[in-house]
Design a protein around this motif. Structure first.
Motif, short mmCIF file in Angstrom:
data_model
loop_
_atom_site.label_atom_id
_atom_site.label_comp_id
_atom_site.label_asym_id
_atom_site.label_seq_id
_atom_site.Cartn_x
_atom_site.Cartn_y
_atom_site.Cartn_z
N ASP A 172 0.84 -1.20 0.00
CA ASP A 172 0.00 0.00 0.00
C ASP A 172 0.88 1.26 0.00
N SER A 173 2.03 1.17 0.66
CA SER A 173 2.95 2.32 0.69
C SER A 173 3.48 2.64 -0.72
N ALA A 174 3.65 1.60 -1.56
CA ALA A 174 4.10 1.82 -2.94
C ALA A 174 3.01 2.50 -3.76
N ARG A 175 1.76 2.14 -3.49
CA ARG A 175 0.62 2.78 -4.18
C ARG A 175 0.63 4.28 -3.88
N GLU A 176 0.84 4.63 -2.60
CA GLU A 176 0.86 6.04 -2.21
C GLU A 176 2.09 6.76 -2.76
N ARG A 177 3.24 6.10 -2.66
CA ARG A 177 4.49 6.72 -3.11
C ARG A 177 4.45 7.03 -4.61
N ASP A 178 3.95 6.07 -5.39
CA ASP A 178 3.93 6.23 -6.85
C ASP A 178 2.63 6.85 -7.36
N ASP A 179 1.77 7.25 -6.41
CA ASP A 179 0.53 7.94 -6.75
C ASP A 179 -0.30 7.15 -7.76
N LEU A 180 -0.50 5.87 -7.48
CA LEU A 180 -1.23 4.99 -8.39
C LEU A 180 -2.73 5.06 -8.13
N ASP A 181 -3.53 4.98 -9.19
CA ASP A 181 -4.97 4.84 -8.97
C ASP A 181 -5.25 3.34 -8.71
N TRP A 182 -6.50 3.02 -8.38
CA TRP A 182 -6.82 1.64 -8.01
C TRP A 182 -6.50 0.67 -9.14
N GLU A 183 -6.75 1.10 -10.38
CA GLU A 183 -6.52 0.22 -11.52
C GLU A 183 -5.04 -0.07 -11.72
N GLN A 184 -4.21 0.97 -11.59
CA GLN A 184 -2.76 0.79 -11.74
C GLN A 184 -2.20 -0.10 -10.63
N TRP A 185 -2.68 0.13 -9.41
CA TRP A 185 -2.23 -0.69 -8.29
C TRP A 185 -2.71 -2.13 -8.47
N GLY A 186 -3.93 -2.27 -8.98
CA GLY A 186 -4.48 -3.59 -9.25
C GLY A 186 -3.62 -4.40 -10.21
N GLU A 187 -3.03 -3.73 -11.20
CA GLU A 187 -2.13 -4.42 -12.13
C GLU A 187 -0.91 -4.98 -11.39
N ARG A 188 -0.36 -4.16 -10.50
CA ARG A 188 0.80 -4.62 -9.73
C ARG A 188 0.43 -5.77 -8.79
#
Length: 248
Positions: A172-188
């Motif tokens: 979750d910290s990487a999602r915040e750091r890289d400013d990902l939306d839910w879809e981009q984070w979902g890919e990771r």
């Protein structure tokens, strides 16, 4: 509080706070309002054990208790130290806690404690076979449960995927750091969970951590062959699991 056979006590040690409460082991929920005390700085074994004693005294608890710790724990010895003083490395934590508190302590990795609680009382039932509990937060914690039995100290957050430590890309910290939306984070997360699925072939994946509350926002963007559900116990899982393991 005297020791009743259906009551246990769990303590959850974190980098910023130490929380504890008695637990109703029949119902899998806290039996009193939890107490939270900030983690002493520096968070040496002696200082932390002193805070644990304060919590035990607060509940007038004299029996054995369970204690989670953010580290690999082998037979009561803490082998690593994430977010706590490095003097915990190779420390006999169970012995220090016993000496300082005067009670017997069972020490367990924090993700493992949460996993056991989820398997017993939360989103995963014993009948679910091989259950992988993954907590998505600052890092990625994991617990592997086989028909109700814990395989301790799995570190599946640190798998190397595409040349990266998995949690550095998918936590979750990487999602915040890289400013990902839910879809981009979902890919990771899809990349991460697919890799884990191919190694373990679990029957069920339970996702915990703060983002489990927003499960319906990001889970549609994660594609796994394994059924995936949000954790049921949220932030109380560590306390409940620690109390249950100490009782067992």
């Amino acid at each position: 509080m005297s020791t009743h056979h259906h009551l246990g006590l769990g303590i959850d040690i974190g980098g910023s706070g130490i929380k504890g409460a008695p637990v109703d082991l029949h119902k899998g929920r806290l039996a009193a309002e939890r107490v939270r005390i900030p983690t002493p700085q520096p968070s040496t074994p002696e200082a932390v054990a002193g805070t644990v004693k304060e919590i035990l005294d607060e509940f007038d608890w004299n029996g054995p208790f369970g204690c989670t710790f953010p580290a690999v724990v082998q037979h009561g010895v803490t082998r690593t130290a994430a977010n706590v003083d490095e003097r915990w490395i190779d420390c006999d934590a169970a012995a220090v806690l016993r000496r300082v508190t005067g009670r017997d302590a069972l020490v367990v990795n924090d993700a493992d404690a949460a996993g056991v609680a989820e398997a017993e009382f939360g989103a995963a039932g014993v009948g679910d076979g091989v259950v992988l509990v993954v907590t998505l937060g600052t890092g990625i914690g994991s617990a592997l449960i086989n028909h109700g039995h814990l395989v301790p100290n799995t570190e599946f957050g640190h798998l190397e995927i595409d040349g990266f430590d998995a949690e550095s890309r998918a936590a979750d910290s990487a999602r915040e750091r890289d400013d990902l939306d839910w879809e981009q984070w979902g890919e990771r997360l899809t990349r991460y969970f697919t890799h884990v699925e191919n190694l373990l072939w679990p029957d069920l994946i339970v996702v915990g951590g703060g983002v489990s509350k927003k499960f319906e926002k990001w889970s549609p963007h994660v594609h796994t062959r394994t059924r995936m559900v949000p954790a049921g116990l949220l932030n109380e899982a560590g306390i409940i699991g620690a109390a249950l393991l100490a009782h067992r």
